[in-house]
Scaffold this active site. Structure first.
Site, short mmCIF file in Angstrom:
data_model
loop_
_atom_site.label_atom_id
_atom_site.label_comp_id
_atom_site.label_asym_id
_atom_site.label_seq_id
_atom_site.Cartn_x
_atom_site.Cartn_y
_atom_site.Cartn_z
N ARG A 99 -48.75 4.80 -44.50
CA ARG A 99 -49.75 3.68 -43.76
C ARG A 99 -48.54 2.64 -42.79
O ARG A 99 -48.79 2.92 -41.18
CB ARG A 99 -50.95 2.74 -43.48
N LYS A 134 -44.28 -11.41 -24.74
CA LYS A 134 -45.74 -10.80 -25.25
C LYS A 134 -45.85 -9.84 -26.45
O LYS A 134 -46.27 -8.83 -25.46
CB LYS A 134 -46.39 -10.91 -23.76
N LYS A 166 -38.87 -22.44 -16.34
CA LYS A 166 -40.31 -22.26 -15.73
C LYS A 166 -40.95 -23.15 -15.15
O LYS A 166 -40.23 -24.17 -15.08
CB LYS A 166 -41.30 -20.65 -16.29
N GLU A 199 -37.34 -19.68 -12.64
CA GLU A 199 -39.27 -19.34 -11.79
C GLU A 199 -39.06 -19.69 -10.17
O GLU A 199 -39.28 -21.42 -10.58
CB GLU A 199 -40.06 -19.48 -12.70
N ASP A 221 -42.17 -15.19 -9.29
CA ASP A 221 -43.55 -15.65 -9.97
C ASP A 221 -44.96 -15.11 -8.45
O ASP A 221 -44.92 -16.23 -8.22
CB ASP A 221 -43.95 -16.58 -10.38
#
Length: 283
Positions: A99, A134, A166, A199, A221
């Site tokens: 697995r 992410k 950012k 950004e 962005d």
């Protein structure tokens, strides 16, 4: 700081612990300890294979006596019906590693396949598709490895290996100029040498960055394609360029044609479909 190999070892230890616990009750009750056998890693869906090297580590970490014959290497296009590996040894070991090996290979192959599809959309341009942070907690190293296997490029591994200013950092720091100054001051004070990316949310913010200088890459962005083209012209190759923000397989090509160096796509890792792979007994 842990190396990638150390992170992978910890991940495998945790994965075995959560799956096997104090013993695989089904295998222990059904399979004699001395039983030997052989299983094959069977591809059931077309795609790009990834996770082979990690699968080898899974088998050898759990039972060094297992014999692994690798027939197809990472990064190879595969078709349903292909056999990627044949593993022989103690049946108990084969069943207990099944697995975890499949979870890793299926997910990594799904990411590599998706990345390959995105990168194909960029053929004829110089743009590369990038991953993001992410990722599945604990699996980032493997997922970013899969992106590279699929033909994409890696963004920073984490918060430690690149400075990415950012919107929130800029707002809390007091603006673009202050954020860039603080980044350089912090690196000097801590004897660090990291690339700085910033950004920008508008052409006006981009102009502020160009007037200030001191960065290595600009992230555009949520820019439209026309504004991206204008931004690339304004930058004129002085720094690297990256497009980001909701870019999909259907919209990625025009951004590449606008001239950016990189296009970041969170979907490479956060919502990818695993490739169908199985581990079947050779009887």
């Amino acid at each position: 700081m842990l190396t990638n190999d150390e992170l992978i070892d910890r991940l495998l230890d945790l994965a075995f612990a959560e799956d096997i616990g104090d013993g695989d009750a089904t295998t222990l009750c059904c399979i004699p300890s001395e039983a030997e056998g052989k299983q094959k890693v069977l591809i059931k869906e077309d795609g790009i294979l990834a996770g082979v090297k990690i699968a080898e580590r899974v088998f050898h970490k759990f039972d060094p006596t297992l014999q692994v014959e690798t027939l197809i290497e990472d990064g190879t296009p595969v078709r349903a019906g292909d056999v990627a590996m044949i593993v022989s040894g103690k049946v108990r070991s084969l069943l207990q590693t099944e697995r975890l090996m499949l979870n890793i290979m299926q997910r990594m192959s799904g990411i590599a396949t998706t990345t390959h599809i995105y990168q194909q959309k960029l053929e004829g341009t110089h743009a590369k598709v990038l991953d993001t942070r992410k990722t599945t907690p604990g699996m980032r190293v493997l997922e970013k490895m899969a992106v590279k296997i699929g033909g994409g490029a890696n963004h920073r591994m984490g918060l430690f290996d690149m400075i990415l200013l950012k919107d929130n950092h800029i707002d809390f720091a007091g603006g673009i100029s202050a954020a860039i100054d603080r980044a350089h001051a912090w690196m000097k004070a801590n004897n660090k040498s990291l690339k700085i990316e910033i950004e920008v949310r508008s052409i006006d913010e981009l102009q502020q960055v160009l007037d200030k200088g001191g960065v290595d890459r600009v992230m555009l962005d949520n820019f439209s394609v026309p504004d991206t083209r204008k931004a690339v012209e304004m930058i004129g190759g002085r720094v690297e360029t990256e497009s980001s923000g909701g870019i999909t397989l259907d919209t990625i090509r025009p951004y590449a044609e606008a001239g950016v160096d990189y296009i970041s796509v969170g979907a490479l890792t956060h919502s990818v479909k695993s490739l169908d792979i199985s581990f079947k007994a050779c009887l």
